[in-house]
Design a protein around this motif. Structure first.
Motif, PDB file in Angstrom:
ATOM      1  N   PRO A   1     -61.209  31.576  26.668  1.00 37.84           N
ATOM      2  CA  PRO A   1     -59.861  32.119  26.846  1.00 37.84           C
ATOM      3  C   PRO A   1     -59.885  33.532  27.397  1.00 37.84           C
ATOM      4  O   PRO A   1     -60.858  34.263  27.239  1.00 37.84           O
ATOM      5  N   ALA A   2     -58.812  33.887  28.082  1.00 36.56           N
ATOM      6  CA  ALA A   2     -58.734  35.224  28.661  1.00 36.56           C
ATOM      7  C   ALA A   2     -58.656  36.280  27.581  1.00 36.56           C
ATOM      8  O   ALA A   2     -58.081  36.072  26.532  1.00 36.56           O
TER       9      ALA A   2
ATOM     10  N   ALA B   1     -63.025  23.722  29.159  1.00 37.22           N
ATOM     11  CA  ALA B   1     -62.332  24.819  29.830  1.00 37.22           C
ATOM     12  C   ALA B   1     -63.107  26.115  29.637  1.00 37.22           C
ATOM     13  O   ALA B   1     -63.876  26.259  28.692  1.00 37.22           O
ATOM     14  N   PRO B   2     -62.925  27.073  30.550  1.00 37.78           N
ATOM     15  CA  PRO B   2     -63.575  28.379  30.400  1.00 37.78           C
ATOM     16  C   PRO B   2     -63.078  29.070  29.141  1.00 37.78           C
ATOM     17  O   PRO B   2     -62.033  28.718  28.602  1.00 37.78           O
TER      18      PRO B   2
ATOM     19  N   SER C   1     -55.161  37.965  37.805  1.00 35.83           N
ATOM     20  CA  SER C   1     -54.719  37.114  36.697  1.00 35.83           C
ATOM     21  C   SER C   1     -55.765  37.134  35.590  1.00 35.83           C
ATOM     22  O   SER C   1     -56.959  37.383  35.834  1.00 35.83           O
ATOM     23  N   ALA C   2     -55.321  36.873  34.368  1.00 34.74           N
ATOM     24  CA  ALA C   2     -56.232  36.870  33.227  1.00 34.74           C
ATOM     25  C   ALA C   2     -57.325  35.827  33.403  1.00 34.74           C
ATOM     26  O   ALA C   2     -58.499  36.077  33.105  1.00 34.74           O
ATOM     27  N   GLU C   3     -56.943  34.654  33.916  1.00 35.47           N
ATOM     28  CA  GLU C   3     -57.929  33.582  34.099  1.00 35.47           C
ATOM     29  C   GLU C   3     -59.021  33.998  35.069  1.00 35.47           C
ATOM     30  O   GLU C   3     -60.219  33.849  34.790  1.00 35.47           O
ATOM     31  N   ALA C   4     -58.634  34.530  36.225  1.00 37.52           N
ATOM     32  CA  ALA C   4     -59.596  34.900  37.250  1.00 37.52           C
ATOM     33  C   ALA C   4     -60.511  36.030  36.794  1.00 37.52           C
ATOM     34  O   ALA C   4     -61.741  35.971  36.957  1.00 37.52           O
TER      35      ALA C   4
ATOM     36  N   ALA D   1     -58.707  28.399  42.595  1.00 37.38           N
ATOM     37  CA  ALA D   1     -58.504  27.586  41.395  1.00 37.38           C
ATOM     38  C   ALA D   1     -58.698  26.104  41.703  1.00 37.38           C
ATOM     39  O   ALA D   1     -58.735  25.701  42.866  1.00 37.38           O
TER      40      ALA D   1
ATOM     41  N   TYR E   1     -64.078  25.628  40.474  1.00 39.36           N
ATOM     42  CA  TYR E   1     -63.645  27.011  40.696  1.00 39.36           C
ATOM     43  C   TYR E   1     -64.609  27.640  41.694  1.00 39.36           C
ATOM     44  O   TYR E   1     -65.818  27.382  41.659  1.00 39.36           O
TER      45      TYR E   1
ATOM     46  N   THR F   1     -61.166  37.084  33.709  1.00 44.12           N
ATOM     47  CA  THR F   1     -62.017  36.713  32.581  1.00 44.12           C
ATOM     48  C   THR F   1     -63.200  35.883  33.053  1.00 44.12           C
ATOM     49  O   THR F   1     -64.342  36.100  32.630  1.00 44.12           O
ATOM     50  N   MET F   2     -62.948  34.936  33.950  1.00 44.99           N
ATOM     51  CA  MET F   2     -64.036  34.140  34.487  1.00 44.99           C
ATOM     52  C   MET F   2     -64.981  35.001  35.319  1.00 44.99           C
ATOM     53  O   MET F   2     -66.201  34.849  35.266  1.00 44.99           O
TER      54      MET F   2
END
Length: 263
Positions: free
Chosen positions: A127-128, A124-125, A248-251, A237, A223, A253-254
């Motif tokens: 963490p945010a 997984a990427p 979003s934190a995921e987007a 996603a 992604y 951060t990536m």
């Protein structure tokens, strides 16, 4: 007797005329041609063109995983295909014989793998970290984003991959680079580089030197991140959810990670 012959000739001519109106019925029946089925892969939309050329007119665009009938290989990296009765040409690099997994099986394959009776997460990427920074947040309209992606990013992606062998290529510290004479057009980072766990492909606008698109994947987990002036304008996603101007934190951060690694 003469009258009888005349009637026969007229009858023959009439039958001939009728046959000409339904030529297919008069010809011997041939076995139907069986084409190999291929599926759209590694792109959200694949253009079907009138000729095997990037400059040819687009007939239609089809979605990822859509099936097409493969007819034959053509020129310039294109394949001749049939889709919904329409014959045209599509880039061969975006077609595969491998049938997409059903949605439920795909989700299971993405999320977990079984090992020693324990369930482990796929790579997984990172963490945010507080949802990223504002420097990559975009506030563009949906129509502007769609126009940018449709008219520029997708053609760039297709052009780069269809002409990859014509670019100057090099490898440094495990990272592969492609250069078009003006600047880097593509970089590919294996999953082992920086211990990220995902393979990353970055595509660049060589006029500005900025990244335009990032394709990040591991197995069936994918992604897609679209950038404009180093701002994240769209995030797709693995489950197919599309977010314009993502926050979003995921987007974010990536997106931050991509920007830091891309240059």
């Amino acid at each position: 007797m003469k009258k009888t012959i005349t009637i026969i000739l007229v009858s023959v001519m009439a039958v001939s005329a009728l046959v000409g109106c339904s030529r297919e019925a008069a010809e011997p029946t041939e076995a139907p041609v069986e084409y190999v089925t291929k599926y759209v892969t590694n792109t959200d939309k694949l253009d079907i063109r009138e000729q095997p050329s990037n400059d040819a007119s687009i007939i239609c665009s089809i979605d990822k995983n859509a099936p097409v009938s493969f007819v034959e290989d053509s020129q310039n990296g294109y394949s001749k295909v049939v889709y919904n009765g329409v014959t045209g040409y599509a880039l061969a690099s975006y077609l595969t014989k491998q049938e997409p997994e059903p949605a439920d099986e795909a989700v299971a394959a993405i999320n977990t793998v079984q090992s020693n009776d324990s369930v482990h997460s796929k790579p997984a990427p990172p963490p945010a970290n507080n949802g990223g920074t504002s420097s990559i947040i975009s506030n563009r309209s949906d129509s502007e984003i769609e126009d940018y992606i449709t008219s520029y990013v997708r053609p760039l992606y297709n052009e780069v991959n269809s002409n990859l062998n014509s670019y100057s290529a090099s490898v440094s510290n495990g990272v592969k680079y492609w250069h078009d004479g003006k600047g880097y057009i593509k970089k590919e980072f294996p999953s082992s580089v920086n211990n990220y766990g995902y393979t990353r492909e970055y595509y660049y606008d060589t006029d500005s030197g900025r990244i335009a698109f990032a394709f990040i994947y591991s197995g069936t987990t994918e992604y897609r991140l679209y950038f404009r002036t180093n701002q994240l304008v769209r995030f797709i996603a693995p489950n197919g959810d599309v977010m314009n101007n993502p926050k979003s934190a995921e987007a974010l951060t990536m997106g931050e990670y991509v920007i830091s690694e891309a240059y």
